[in-house]
Design an enzyme around this catalytic site. Structure first.
Site, short mmCIF file in Angstrom:
data_model
loop_
_atom_site.label_atom_id
_atom_site.label_comp_id
_atom_site.label_asym_id
_atom_site.label_seq_id
_atom_site.Cartn_x
_atom_site.Cartn_y
_atom_site.Cartn_z
N ASP A 11 -1.16 2.31 5.55
CA ASP A 11 -0.97 1.91 4.16
C ASP A 11 -2.20 1.15 3.65
O ASP A 11 -3.30 1.33 4.16
CB ASP A 11 0.31 1.08 4.01
N HIS A 49 1.17 -2.75 -1.65
CA HIS A 49 1.95 -1.59 -1.24
C HIS A 49 2.40 -1.70 0.21
O HIS A 49 3.57 -1.53 0.55
CB HIS A 49 1.13 -0.32 -1.47
N SER A 69 7.69 6.09 -1.81
CA SER A 69 7.02 5.12 -0.94
C SER A 69 8.00 4.11 -0.37
O SER A 69 7.78 3.57 0.72
CB SER A 69 5.95 4.36 -1.73
#
Length: 566
Positions: free
Chosen positions: A72, A297, A467
Site C-alpha cells: 500500500d 490509505h 480498498s
C-alpha cells in the site's frame, strides 16, 4: 485500490473518499461505526459476523499469530491502535545501517519502501499507467497509427490506449484548474464563516439545516454549502470528507495542467529512486521508511485488519492475533508492475501468510513479472487478496490488473481472491461504485463508510471503496488461519468462497453498480454470489481435519510477540 466515486460537484471527477477527522459525526446516523463486524440477526446490517464469532465460536480457544502483508501507500507506525501489531523483523538490528539478515534490504524492520530513494525521499505522485504507455508508444513509433501493422496485437493495444488517454489542450487544463482554485477560495470562506458560527471545526448537511441567523454572510455560506452537499449525492458526508476529496481532485487537475504543457508525464521516479524500471532483476532499491507523509490509505487498510481489539480506544480490527508488514509500493497514481512484483516476493520471503492488495489499474505492461510473483506466492501457500476496483465496471469485460489469469494462458492462480464492495444493507445493498464480475470477482465484503485508523495523531475516520472491502476479507482470512494454521492458501480460499452467504434479509436483486436503478440478481455479480461471512467461515473450517493439512512449502514462520492491549 484507492476508494473512488463520482463527484458531481467536482465536474464528475473520480477522487478518493476519506474522512480525516478525529471525531467523525457518526452520532447522527443509526448505522454503528463497527457495522462491518456485526451481523444481520442482531444488528440489522450486512456485517461479517466477526463479533458473533468471537462470542460463540472462539471464546477460550488459543490462536496462532498470523502475518499479513499490506502492499500500500505506507502506515502510521506511531498510531496508538497499530504500533503494537507491527511486524518486527527478528533478524534485523534497527538503525545500524547494516543488512543483518542478508536479504538485500537494509534495516527493513517493519517492511520495505519500494518507492524510496537512498536519500530518504519517497515518490508521492506518479502518472497513470495508460498515460505512461501512451507516451512510450509515441516515443517508440512516433506515429503508431502508420508504423504498426493494423492486424497486430500491438496495434490493438495502441488503439486501446488511445481510447483511454485523451490529452487535453494546455488552455483547457489550465482554465479548469483556475476555475477550481476559485471554487477552493469560496469553500474556504464558507468554512471560516460556518465553523465560526457553529463553534466547531466540522459539519454536515444536517447540521447546516439547524442554522438560523440574521447574519446574511452566514446564510449565504449555508446555502452555498447546502448546494455543494446536495450535488455530491452522499449521505452523512462531512465537510472534512468533502474537503479531502476536493483537495485530491485539485492536485490531479494540477498534474494534468502541467502534463498538458509537455510531451508526457514527468518521471519523478527516475530522479528519486534511480533504479532501472525495465529490469526486474534490479531489485535492491528503495528505503526502510514505511511511514512517510503519505500513508492515509495504508493506515486505514491496516486498521481494518488488525487494529488492537479490546483496548478501549478507537476501533477494533478483525483479528486479535495478527501482525502487519507494510510493503510500500502504491503512490498517488498507478503503481508500477515492477514494484508490485517485488513487493509480493518480499512479503512471501519474509513469512507473510496473507497479502492485501488494495490497488489496481487498467493496463499492465509487465504483467509477466507480476504473474511470476503470483505463481511464487502460490507455490509458497500465500493467499493474495485484491480489490476489484471502484469504477462500476464489469471486470469480465473491462481489464483490471493485477488479476489471477496468467498472461501466457497457462492457468489461473488458486491463491487469489478478488473482492467487490457491499454496503450496510439499510440504505443500499451493493456499493454503486464497486466493480463486479461473474467470472472475475470472487465475493463481496463491506466497503462503504468503514471506520478505521488514519495517520497523524491517533486519529480515526471513515473511507469507502473496494480498498476497504479487500482488507475485510484479508482480516477474515487471517482470523481463520489463526485457528487453523495448517490450511493451504487454496483450502483457505475455498473455505471463504463456500461460506460466503446470500444477502441476509432475503433480497435477491440489487441495483447494478454503475447502472443507476437497473436491477440484477446479486448472485450474478460474483463467482460465489455471496458476502464474506467470518462466522460461517470459521464453522466450516472447524469441520475440516486441519491437523492433517499441508504446511505451505518452505514457508518461514515469522517470530511474533503477543499483542499488548492498550
Amino acid at each position: 485500490m484507492k476508494s473512488k466515486k463520482a463527484m458531481a460537484v467536482m465536474a464528475g471527477s473520480v477522487v478518493m473518499m476519506a474522512a480525516l477527522t478525529a471525531n467523525p459525526t457518526y452520532a447522527q446516523t443509526a448505522i454503528p461505526r463497527n457495522w462491518h463486524l456485526l451481523n444481520y440477526t442482531q444488528d440489522s446490517v450486512y456485517g461479517t459476523g466477526v463479533e458473533k464469532a468471537y462470542k460463540e465460536l472462539l471464546k477460550g480457544r488459543k490462536s496462532t499469530p498470523v502475518l499479513v502483508a499490506v502492499i500500500d501507500s505506507g502506515i502510521d507506525t506511531l498510531h496508538e491502535d497499530l504500533k503494537s501489531i507491527l511486524w518486527v523483523n527478528p533478524k534485523e538490528i534497527p538503525g545500524n545501517g547494516i543488512d543483518d539478515d542478508k536479504n538485500g534490504y537494509v534495516d527493513d524492520v517493519h517492511g520495505w519502501n519500494f518507492l524510496g530513494g537512498k536519500d530518504g525521499r519517497s515518490v508521492k505522485e506518479d502518472s497513470d499507467e495508460a498515460t505512461r504507455e501512451y507516451y512510450r508508444y509515441k516515443s517508440l513509433y512516433i506515429n503508431p497509427d502508420s508504423a504498426l501493422d493494423k492486424q497486430s496485437k500491438e496495434y490493438q493495444y495502441w488503439q486501446k490506449l488511445q481510447g483511454r488517454v485523451v490529452k487535453p489542450s494546455p488552455n483547457e487544463s489550465k482554465v479548469t484548474y483556475k476555475t477550481m482554485l476559485k471554487l477552493q477560495e469560496s469553500l474556504h470562506k464558507c468554512e471560516m464563516l460556518l465553523t465560526g458560527y457553529l463553534k466547531q471545526n466540522d459539519f454536515t448537511a444536517a447540521k447546516l439545516d439547524s442554522i438560523q441567523t440574521t447574519d446574511q454572510d452566514v446564510m449565504v455560506a449555508k446555502k452555498f454549502m447546502q448546494r455543494i452537499f446536495q450535488n455530491t449525492g452522499e449521505e452523512n458526508l462531512t465537510y472534512s470528507e468533502l474537503k479531502s476529496e476536493f483537495e485530491e481532485y485539485l492536485a490531479e487537475l494540477k498534474r494534468k495542467a502541467e502534463a498538458a504543457d509537455s510531451e508526457g508525464p514527468a518521471d519523478k521516479r527516475a530522479e528519486i529512486i534511480g533504479d532501472n524500471i525495465n529490469d526486474i532483476n534490479d531489485k535492491y532499491y528503495g528505503n526502510n521508511d514505511v511511514m512517510g507523509q503519505f500513508g492515509f490509505h495504508g493506515t486505514h487498510v491496516s486498521g481494518i485488519i488488525a487494529a488492537v481489539r479490546g483496548n478501549g480506544v478507537g476501533m477494533d480490527g478483525i483479528n486479535d492475533n495478527v501482525r502487519i508488514m507494510m510493503v510500500k509500493a502504491v503512490p498517488d497514481g498507478d503503481e508500477r508492475d515492477k514494484d508490485v512484483a517485488l513487493a509480493i516476493r518480499y512479503a512471501v520471503d519474509n513469512g507473510a501468510r496473507v497479502v492485501n492488495m488494495s490497488f489496481g489499474k487498467g493496463f499492465s505492461p509487465h504483467k509477466d513479472w507480476v504473474d511470476d510473483a503470483v505463481k511464487y506466492a502460490e507455490e509458497k501457500g500465500v493467499l493474495l487478496v485484491h480489490a476489484a476496483g471502484n469504477d462500476g465496471n464489469d471486470n469480465d469485460v473491462v481489464d483490471n490488473f493485477p488479476n489471477p489469469d496468467f498472461a501466457d494462458h497457462s492457468a489461473r492462480a488458486n491463491n487469489y481472491i478478488t473482492v467487490g464492495a457491499s454496503s450496510n444493507g439499510r440504505n443500499t445493498k451493493v456499493a454503486n461504485f464497486s466493480n463486479y464480475g461473474k467470472k472475475n470477482v470472487d465475493l463481496f465484503a463491506p466497503g462503504v463508510q468503514i471506520y478505521s485508523t488514519v495517520p497523524g495523531g491517533n486519529k480515526y475516520g471513515a473511507a469507502s471503496g473496494t480498498s476497504m472491502a479487500a482488507p475485510v476479507v484479508a482480516g477474515v482470512a487471517a482470523l481463520v488461519l489463526a485457528y487453523h494454521p495448517n490450511l493451504t492458501a487454496a483450502q483457505l480460499k475455498s473455505i471463504l468462497m463456500k461460506s460466503a452467504t446470500p444477502l441476509p434479509d432475503g433480497t435477491t436483486e440489487v441495483n447494478k453498480p454503475g447502472a443507476g436503478d437497473t436491477k440484477v440478481p446479486f448472485s450474478e455479480l460474483s463467482i460465489s454470489g455471496g458476502l464474506i461471512n467470518a462466522y460461517e467461515a470459521l464453522k466450516l473450517a472447524d469441520t475440516l481435519d486441519t491437523d492433517k493439512g499441508t504446511h505451505p512449502k518452505k514457508k518461514k514462520k515469522a517470530k511474533m510477540e503477543p499483542v499488548k492491549k492498550g
